[in-house]
Design a protein around this motif. Sequence first.
Motif, PDB file in Angstrom:
ATOM      1  N   THR A 121      47.058  42.236  46.111  1.00 43.82           N
ATOM      2  CA  THR A 121      47.068  41.360  44.944  1.00 43.82           C
ATOM      3  C   THR A 121      46.941  39.900  45.363  1.00 43.82           C
ATOM      4  OG1 THR A 121      48.459  42.940  43.772  1.00 43.82           O
ATOM      5  CG2 THR A 121      48.348  40.733  42.864  1.00 43.82           C
ATOM      6  N   GLN A 122      47.655  39.513  46.410  1.00 37.61           N
ATOM      7  CA  GLN A 122      47.592  38.124  46.878  1.00 37.61           C
ATOM      8  C   GLN A 122      46.191  37.757  47.337  1.00 37.61           C
ATOM      9  OE1 GLN A 122      50.746  38.195  49.783  1.00 37.61           O
ATOM     10  NE2 GLN A 122      52.200  37.285  48.348  1.00 37.61           N
ATOM     11  N   VAL A 123      45.526  38.654  48.027  1.00 34.23           N
ATOM     12  CA  VAL A 123      44.153  38.403  48.472  1.00 34.23           C
ATOM     13  C   VAL A 123      43.242  38.243  47.251  1.00 34.23           C
ATOM     14  CG1 VAL A 123      42.190  39.347  49.744  1.00 34.23           C
ATOM     15  CG2 VAL A 123      44.503  39.588  50.660  1.00 34.23           C
ATOM     16  N   GLY A 124      43.465  39.061  46.243  1.00 35.64           N
ATOM     17  CA  GLY A 124      42.681  38.946  45.017  1.00 35.64           C
ATOM     18  C   GLY A 124      42.871  37.600  44.351  1.00 35.64           C
ATOM     19  N   PHE A 125      44.112  37.122  44.311  1.00 31.13           N
ATOM     20  CA  PHE A 125      44.361  35.824  43.690  1.00 31.13           C
ATOM     21  C   PHE A 125      43.809  34.674  44.531  1.00 31.13           C
ATOM     22  CE2 PHE A 125      47.202  38.059  40.779  1.00 31.13           C
ATOM     23  CZ  PHE A 125      46.839  37.440  39.587  1.00 31.13           C
ATOM     24  N   ALA A 160      46.063  42.781  37.508  1.00 32.61           N
ATOM     25  CA  ALA A 160      44.653  42.925  37.885  1.00 32.61           C
ATOM     26  C   ALA A 160      43.736  42.337  36.813  1.00 32.61           C
ATOM     27  CB  ALA A 160      44.321  44.391  38.132  1.00 32.61           C
ATOM     28  N   HIS A 161      44.073  42.556  35.556  1.00 28.97           N
ATOM     29  CA  HIS A 161      43.264  42.015  34.456  1.00 28.97           C
ATOM     30  C   HIS A 161      43.330  40.486  34.448  1.00 28.97           C
ATOM     31  CE1 HIS A 161      42.815  46.073  32.874  1.00 28.97           C
ATOM     32  NE2 HIS A 161      44.126  46.212  32.972  1.00 28.97           N
ATOM     33  N   VAL A 162      44.520  39.959  34.638  1.00 26.95           N
ATOM     34  CA  VAL A 162      44.710  38.507  34.639  1.00 26.95           C
ATOM     35  C   VAL A 162      44.040  37.890  35.866  1.00 26.95           C
ATOM     36  CG1 VAL A 162      46.453  36.684  34.855  1.00 26.95           C
ATOM     37  CG2 VAL A 162      46.778  38.538  33.208  1.00 26.95           C
ATOM     38  N   GLY A 163      44.161  38.532  37.012  1.00 26.28           N
ATOM     39  CA  GLY A 163      43.537  38.002  38.222  1.00 26.28           C
ATOM     40  C   GLY A 163      42.031  37.895  38.088  1.00 26.28           C
ATOM     41  N   LEU A 164      41.415  38.912  37.550  1.00 28.47           N
ATOM     42  CA  LEU A 164      39.969  38.870  37.360  1.00 28.47           C
ATOM     43  C   LEU A 164      39.587  37.814  36.320  1.00 28.47           C
ATOM     44  CD1 LEU A 164      37.286  39.890  38.211  1.00 28.47           C
ATOM     45  CD2 LEU A 164      37.584  41.859  36.716  1.00 28.47           C
ATOM     46  N   ALA A 165      40.386  37.692  35.274  1.00 28.95           N
ATOM     47  CA  ALA A 165      40.126  36.650  34.274  1.00 28.95           C
ATOM     48  C   ALA A 165      40.247  35.262  34.903  1.00 28.95           C
ATOM     49  CB  ALA A 165      41.095  36.793  33.101  1.00 28.95           C
ATOM     50  N   CYS A 166      41.228  35.072  35.775  1.00 31.78           N
ATOM     51  CA  CYS A 166      41.392  33.780  36.451  1.00 31.78           C
ATOM     52  C   CYS A 166      40.179  33.457  37.315  1.00 31.78           C
ATOM     53  CB  CYS A 166      42.668  33.766  37.292  1.00 31.78           C
ATOM     54  SG  CYS A 166      44.170  33.661  36.315  1.00 31.78           S
ATOM     55  N   ALA A 167      39.639  34.444  38.002  1.00 29.38           N
ATOM     56  CA  ALA A 167      38.437  34.219  38.807  1.00 29.38           C
ATOM     57  C   ALA A 167      37.302  33.733  37.916  1.00 29.38           C
ATOM     58  CB  ALA A 167      38.041  35.502  39.537  1.00 29.38           C
ATOM     59  N   ARG A 168      37.148  34.375  36.782  1.00 29.26           N
ATOM     60  CA  ARG A 168      36.070  33.977  35.862  1.00 29.26           C
ATOM     61  C   ARG A 168      36.342  32.596  35.263  1.00 29.26           C
ATOM     62  NH1 ARG A 168      35.911  40.038  33.796  1.00 29.26           N
ATOM     63  NH2 ARG A 168      34.165  40.773  35.061  1.00 29.26           N
ATOM     64  N   LEU A 169      37.590  32.320  34.923  1.00 24.12           N
ATOM     65  CA  LEU A 169      37.925  30.998  34.398  1.00 24.12           C
ATOM     66  C   LEU A 169      37.621  29.918  35.430  1.00 24.12           C
ATOM     67  CD1 LEU A 169      41.296  31.740  32.575  1.00 24.12           C
ATOM     68  CD2 LEU A 169      39.090  31.225  31.514  1.00 24.12           C
ATOM     69  N   ASN A 170      38.015  30.149  36.672  1.00 20.00           N
ATOM     70  CA  ASN A 170      37.770  29.169  37.730  1.00 20.00           C
ATOM     71  C   ASN A 170      36.287  29.007  38.034  1.00 20.00           C
ATOM     72  OD1 ASN A 170      40.455  28.458  38.079  1.00 20.00           O
ATOM     73  ND2 ASN A 170      40.823  30.092  39.546  1.00 20.00           N
ATOM     74  N   ALA A 171      35.487  30.012  37.704  1.00 21.25           N
ATOM     75  CA  ALA A 171      34.042  29.935  37.889  1.00 21.25           C
ATOM     76  C   ALA A 171      33.345  29.343  36.662  1.00 21.25           C
ATOM     77  CB  ALA A 171      33.476  31.322  38.195  1.00 21.25           C
ATOM     78  N   GLY A 172      34.126  28.906  35.672  1.00 15.34           N
ATOM     79  CA  GLY A 172      33.546  28.321  34.466  1.00 15.34           C
ATOM     80  C   GLY A 172      32.989  29.345  33.505  1.00 15.34           C
ATOM     81  N   ARG A 173      33.487  30.565  33.580  1.00 10.04           N
ATOM     82  CA  ARG A 173      32.982  31.661  32.743  1.00 10.04           C
ATOM     83  C   ARG A 173      34.071  32.136  31.777  1.00 10.04           C
ATOM     84  NH1 ARG A 173      30.415  34.968  37.773  1.00 10.04           N
ATOM     85  NH2 ARG A 173      30.616  36.712  36.332  1.00 10.04           N
ATOM     86  N   ALA A 174      34.540  31.206  30.954  1.00 11.07           N
ATOM     87  CA  ALA A 174      35.649  31.487  30.046  1.00 11.07           C
ATOM     88  C   ALA A 174      35.317  32.578  29.031  1.00 11.07           C
ATOM     89  CB  ALA A 174      36.082  30.210  29.325  1.00 11.07           C
ATOM     90  N   ALA A 175      34.098  32.600  28.533  1.00 12.41           N
ATOM     91  CA  ALA A 175      33.721  33.635  27.546  1.00 12.41           C
ATOM     92  C   ALA A 175      33.832  35.023  28.164  1.00 12.41           C
ATOM     93  CB  ALA A 175      32.307  33.384  27.029  1.00 12.41           C
ATOM     94  N   GLU A 176      33.388  35.170  29.410  1.00 11.72           N
ATOM     95  CA  GLU A 176      33.504  36.463  30.097  1.00 11.72           C
ATOM     96  C   GLU A 176      34.964  36.826  30.320  1.00 11.72           C
ATOM     97  OE1 GLU A 176      31.237  36.843  33.708  1.00 11.72           O
ATOM     98  OE2 GLU A 176      29.550  35.760  32.828  1.00 11.72           O
ATOM     99  N   ALA A 177      35.775  35.848  30.668  1.00  6.78           N
ATOM    100  CA  ALA A 177      37.201  36.106  30.877  1.00  6.78           C
ATOM    101  C   ALA A 177      37.845  36.602  29.580  1.00  6.78           C
ATOM    102  CB  ALA A 177      37.910  34.846  31.369  1.00  6.78           C
ATOM    103  N   ALA A 178      37.515  35.951  28.477  1.00  3.92           N
ATOM    104  CA  ALA A 178      38.072  36.358  27.184  1.00  3.92           C
ATOM    105  C   ALA A 178      37.634  37.778  26.825  1.00  3.92           C
ATOM    106  CB  ALA A 178      37.650  35.374  26.095  1.00  3.92           C
ATOM    107  N   GLN A 179      36.370  38.094  27.036  1.00  6.99           N
ATOM    108  CA  GLN A 179      35.879  39.440  26.722  1.00  6.99           C
ATOM    109  C   GLN A 179      36.605  40.487  27.564  1.00  6.99           C
ATOM    110  OE1 GLN A 179      31.706  39.025  27.484  1.00  6.99           O
ATOM    111  NE2 GLN A 179      31.262  38.180  25.463  1.00  6.99           N
ATOM    112  N   ALA A 180      36.785  40.201  28.838  1.00  6.84           N
ATOM    113  CA  ALA A 180      37.464  41.157  29.721  1.00  6.84           C
ATOM    114  C   ALA A 180      38.909  41.363  29.292  1.00  6.84           C
ATOM    115  CB  ALA A 180      37.404  40.677  31.166  1.00  6.84           C
TER     116      ALA A 180
END
Length: 123
Positions: free
Chosen positions: A2-6, A34-54
């Motif tokens: 989990t830490q590596v994922g974050f 896991a859901h939040v971690g992946l959403a954070c990756a997308r948010l940090n990449a500027g992909r907020a719409a994808e994060a919200a959908q996920a």
Amino acid sequence: MTQVGFIAASRADVQRAEAIFGALQRVRPARAFAHVGLACARLNAGRAAEAAQALERALPDVADGEDADTVRAFLGLALQLDGRHSESRRVLQNLLRAAAAGADNDGLRLARRMLGEPAAPST
């Protein structure tokens, strides 16, 4: 793991975060991390719409209680960052309305802070 994922998420490394958090989602689909971690990756990449959908897709999978509260709070954050302010506010307000009296967890605290509401009263 989990830490590596974050770490990947904090670096907006969506590809690595998807591999790590995707595996964690298969092992523990009802947990929020896991859901939040992946959403954070997308948010940090500027992909907020994808994060919200996920996060919206994750809601039926997460357990009730703290995990669901955390996913809903991060959904509110993703919607806000996507410029969908009224939707964000509605998600966060509904989260707080549905919470049991005196309930307090990370998701509820995030929702309160985002709405500018005071912390839950101590019991």
